[in-house]
Motif scaffolding. Structure first.
Motif, PDB file in Angstrom:
ATOM      1  N   MET A   1       0.743  -8.425   4.974  1.00 16.99           N
ATOM      2  CA  MET A   1      -0.567  -8.298   4.386  1.00 16.99           C
ATOM      3  C   MET A   1      -0.495  -8.530   2.881  1.00 16.99           C
ATOM      4  O   MET A   1      -0.959  -7.714   2.115  1.00 16.99           O
ATOM      5  CB  MET A   1      -1.144  -6.924   4.660  1.00 16.99           C
ATOM      6  CG  MET A   1      -1.164  -6.490   6.107  1.00 16.99           C
ATOM      7  SD  MET A   1      -2.006  -7.571   7.225  1.00 16.99           S
ATOM      8  CE  MET A   1      -3.700  -7.247   6.881  1.00 16.99           C
TER       9      MET A   1
ATOM     10  N   LYS B   1       7.502 -11.913   4.176  1.00 14.20           N
ATOM     11  CA  LYS B   1       6.143 -11.909   4.710  1.00 14.20           C
ATOM     12  C   LYS B   1       5.831 -13.335   5.158  1.00 14.20           C
ATOM     13  O   LYS B   1       6.541 -14.275   4.812  1.00 14.20           O
ATOM     14  CB  LYS B   1       5.128 -11.463   3.641  1.00 14.20           C
ATOM     15  CG  LYS B   1       5.404 -10.097   3.033  1.00 14.20           C
ATOM     16  CD  LYS B   1       5.199  -8.980   4.023  1.00 14.20           C
ATOM     17  CE  LYS B   1       5.423  -7.624   3.378  1.00 14.20           C
ATOM     18  NZ  LYS B   1       5.203  -6.523   4.281  1.00 14.20           N
TER      19      LYS B   1
ATOM     20  N   SER C   1       0.167  -8.324  -4.426  1.00 10.63           N
ATOM     21  CA  SER C   1       0.067  -7.054  -3.713  1.00 10.63           C
ATOM     22  C   SER C   1       0.603  -7.272  -2.313  1.00 10.63           C
ATOM     23  O   SER C   1       0.355  -8.314  -1.700  1.00 10.63           O
ATOM     24  CB  SER C   1      -1.386  -6.586  -3.628  1.00 10.63           C
ATOM     25  OG  SER C   1      -1.916  -6.382  -4.910  1.00 10.63           O
TER      26      SER C   1
ATOM     27  N   TYR D   1       1.764  -5.099   1.525  1.00 13.36           N
ATOM     28  CA  TYR D   1       1.933  -3.904   2.336  1.00 13.36           C
ATOM     29  C   TYR D   1       3.424  -3.650   2.449  1.00 13.36           C
ATOM     30  O   TYR D   1       4.183  -4.504   2.905  1.00 13.36           O
ATOM     31  CB  TYR D   1       1.302  -4.127   3.714  1.00 13.36           C
ATOM     32  CG  TYR D   1       1.403  -2.939   4.632  1.00 13.36           C
ATOM     33  CD1 TYR D   1       0.830  -1.724   4.294  1.00 13.36           C
ATOM     34  CD2 TYR D   1       2.055  -3.047   5.838  1.00 13.36           C
ATOM     35  CE1 TYR D   1       0.907  -0.637   5.144  1.00 13.36           C
ATOM     36  CE2 TYR D   1       2.140  -1.959   6.706  1.00 13.36           C
ATOM     37  CZ  TYR D   1       1.567  -0.754   6.340  1.00 13.36           C
ATOM     38  OH  TYR D   1       1.652   0.318   7.184  1.00 13.36           O
TER      39      TYR D   1
ATOM     40  N   VAL E   1       2.063  -1.565  -1.641  1.00 15.52           N
ATOM     41  CA  VAL E   1       0.979  -0.701  -1.177  1.00 15.52           C
ATOM     42  C   VAL E   1       1.398  -0.018   0.122  1.00 15.52           C
ATOM     43  O   VAL E   1       1.900  -0.667   1.036  1.00 15.52           O
ATOM     44  CB  VAL E   1      -0.305  -1.543  -0.943  1.00 15.52           C
ATOM     45  CG1 VAL E   1      -1.424  -0.677  -0.398  1.00 15.52           C
ATOM     46  CG2 VAL E   1      -0.728  -2.251  -2.217  1.00 15.52           C
ATOM     47  N   SER E   2       1.191   1.300   0.192  1.00  9.76           N
ATOM     48  CA  SER E   2       1.562   2.021   1.410  1.00  9.76           C
ATOM     49  C   SER E   2       0.401   2.109   2.399  1.00  9.76           C
ATOM     50  O   SER E   2       0.613   2.320   3.591  1.00  9.76           O
ATOM     51  CB  SER E   2       2.066   3.415   1.069  1.00  9.76           C
ATOM     52  OG  SER E   2       1.055   4.154   0.417  1.00  9.76           O
ATOM     53  N   ASP E   3      -0.831   1.978   1.916  1.00  8.04           N
ATOM     54  CA  ASP E   3      -2.006   2.020   2.787  1.00  8.04           C
ATOM     55  C   ASP E   3      -2.777   0.719   2.620  1.00  8.04           C
ATOM     56  O   ASP E   3      -3.173   0.361   1.508  1.00  8.04           O
ATOM     57  CB  ASP E   3      -2.908   3.201   2.415  1.00  8.04           C
ATOM     58  CG  ASP E   3      -2.191   4.522   2.592  1.00  8.04           C
ATOM     59  OD1 ASP E   3      -1.803   4.831   3.725  1.00  8.04           O
ATOM     60  OD2 ASP E   3      -1.992   5.219   1.579  1.00  8.04           O
ATOM     61  N   TRP E   4      -2.995   0.019   3.739  1.00  4.99           N
ATOM     62  CA  TRP E   4      -3.664  -1.275   3.674  1.00  4.99           C
ATOM     63  C   TRP E   4      -4.631  -1.359   4.835  1.00  4.99           C
ATOM     64  O   TRP E   4      -4.248  -1.140   5.983  1.00  4.99           O
ATOM     65  CB  TRP E   4      -2.623  -2.400   3.776  1.00  4.99           C
ATOM     66  CG  TRP E   4      -3.117  -3.732   3.321  1.00  4.99           C
ATOM     67  CD1 TRP E   4      -4.015  -4.532   3.951  1.00  4.99           C
ATOM     68  CD2 TRP E   4      -2.736  -4.425   2.143  1.00  4.99           C
ATOM     69  NE1 TRP E   4      -4.215  -5.679   3.252  1.00  4.99           N
ATOM     70  CE2 TRP E   4      -3.444  -5.642   2.124  1.00  4.99           C
ATOM     71  CE3 TRP E   4      -1.869  -4.153   1.102  1.00  4.99           C
ATOM     72  CZ2 TRP E   4      -3.303  -6.587   1.106  1.00  4.99           C
ATOM     73  CZ3 TRP E   4      -1.718  -5.078   0.098  1.00  4.99           C
ATOM     74  CH2 TRP E   4      -2.441  -6.278   0.087  1.00  4.99           C
TER      75      TRP E   4
ATOM     76  N   TRP F   1      -7.533  -3.424   7.171  1.00  5.86           N
ATOM     77  CA  TRP F   1      -7.938  -4.746   7.656  1.00  5.86           C
ATOM     78  C   TRP F   1      -8.664  -4.580   8.981  1.00  5.86           C
ATOM     79  O   TRP F   1      -8.277  -3.751   9.810  1.00  5.86           O
ATOM     80  CB  TRP F   1      -6.703  -5.638   7.828  1.00  5.86           C
ATOM     81  CG  TRP F   1      -6.995  -6.960   8.484  1.00  5.86           C
ATOM     82  CD1 TRP F   1      -7.651  -8.032   7.918  1.00  5.86           C
ATOM     83  CD2 TRP F   1      -6.654  -7.366   9.795  1.00  5.86           C
ATOM     84  NE1 TRP F   1      -7.745  -9.057   8.806  1.00  5.86           N
ATOM     85  CE2 TRP F   1      -7.124  -8.679   9.988  1.00  5.86           C
ATOM     86  CE3 TRP F   1      -6.010  -6.738  10.843  1.00  5.86           C
ATOM     87  CZ2 TRP F   1      -6.966  -9.379  11.170  1.00  5.86           C
ATOM     88  CZ3 TRP F   1      -5.840  -7.439  12.034  1.00  5.86           C
ATOM     89  CH2 TRP F   1      -6.314  -8.744  12.174  1.00  5.86           C
TER      90      TRP F   1
ATOM     91  N   ASN G   1      -6.736   0.945   9.202  1.00  8.31           N
ATOM     92  CA  ASN G   1      -5.594   0.866   8.291  1.00  8.31           C
ATOM     93  C   ASN G   1      -4.292   0.782   9.059  1.00  8.31           C
ATOM     94  O   ASN G   1      -4.167   1.287  10.179  1.00  8.31           O
ATOM     95  CB  ASN G   1      -5.543   2.084   7.366  1.00  8.31           C
ATOM     96  CG  ASN G   1      -6.671   2.054   6.360  1.00  8.31           C
ATOM     97  OD1 ASN G   1      -7.154   1.003   5.979  1.00  8.31           O
ATOM     98  ND2 ASN G   1      -7.097   3.224   5.929  1.00  8.31           N
TER      99      ASN G   1
END
Length: 113
Positions: A1, A33, A64, A66, A103-106, A108, A112
Motif C-alpha cells: 500500500m 512492494k 508513504s 504500509y 505507516v502502521s494503520d492503512w 482501503w 483497515n
C-alpha cells in the motif's frame, strides 16, 4: 500500500507523468512492494525554496508505505528517485528531498489492514 507523492517545480507533461509513474512502479519493488496497490501523485509547477532560495528545478518526494523497510532499501530508492527525476526532468539530486513515512494503520476499500 505505498503512496509516492511528488511536488515538482517544473511543468510536467502528461507523457512525462506516465513515464515517471511507470518507473516509480518498477522502483517500488526496492521496498519489497508491488505496483499493484501503488498510488502516485504528481503536482507540478510547485514553489519550493531551499536554503532560502527559490528553486528553478527542484522536487520534494514523499514515500508513504504500509509497514517499513530497511535503511539500505530506503537509500537505494532515494538514489533511484533522484536518478529518475534528473533523467526525465533535469532536476539535480542536490535539489531533491525524499522523505519516508512508514505507516502502521492503512485504510482501503472501507476497512483497515
Amino acid at each position: 500500500m505505498p503512496f509516492i507523492d511528488s511536488k515538482i517545480t517544473v511543468p510536467v507533461t502528461e507523457k512525462e507523468k506516465e513515464k515517471i509513474k511507470a518507473e516509480l512502479g518498477k522502483a517500488i519493488t526496492t521496498l519489497h512492494k508491488t505496483e499493484t496497490y501503488l498510488m502516485v501523485g504528481i503536482e507540478d509547477k510547485y514553489d519550493l525554496w531551499l536554503a532560502g532560495k527559490k528553486l528553478e528545478k527542484g522536487a520534494y518526494v514523499s514515500v508513504s508505505l504500509y509497514g517499513s523497510a530497511a535503511p539500505e532499501d530506503y537509500d537505494k530508492l532515494t538514489a533511484q528517485i533522484c536518478d529518475l527525476y534528473a533523467k526525465e526532468l533535469g532536476i539535480p539530486g542536490d535539489a531533491i528531498y525524499v522523505s519516508y513515512h512508514p505507516v502502521s494503520d492503512w485504510g482501503w476499500n472501507g476497512s483497515n489492514f
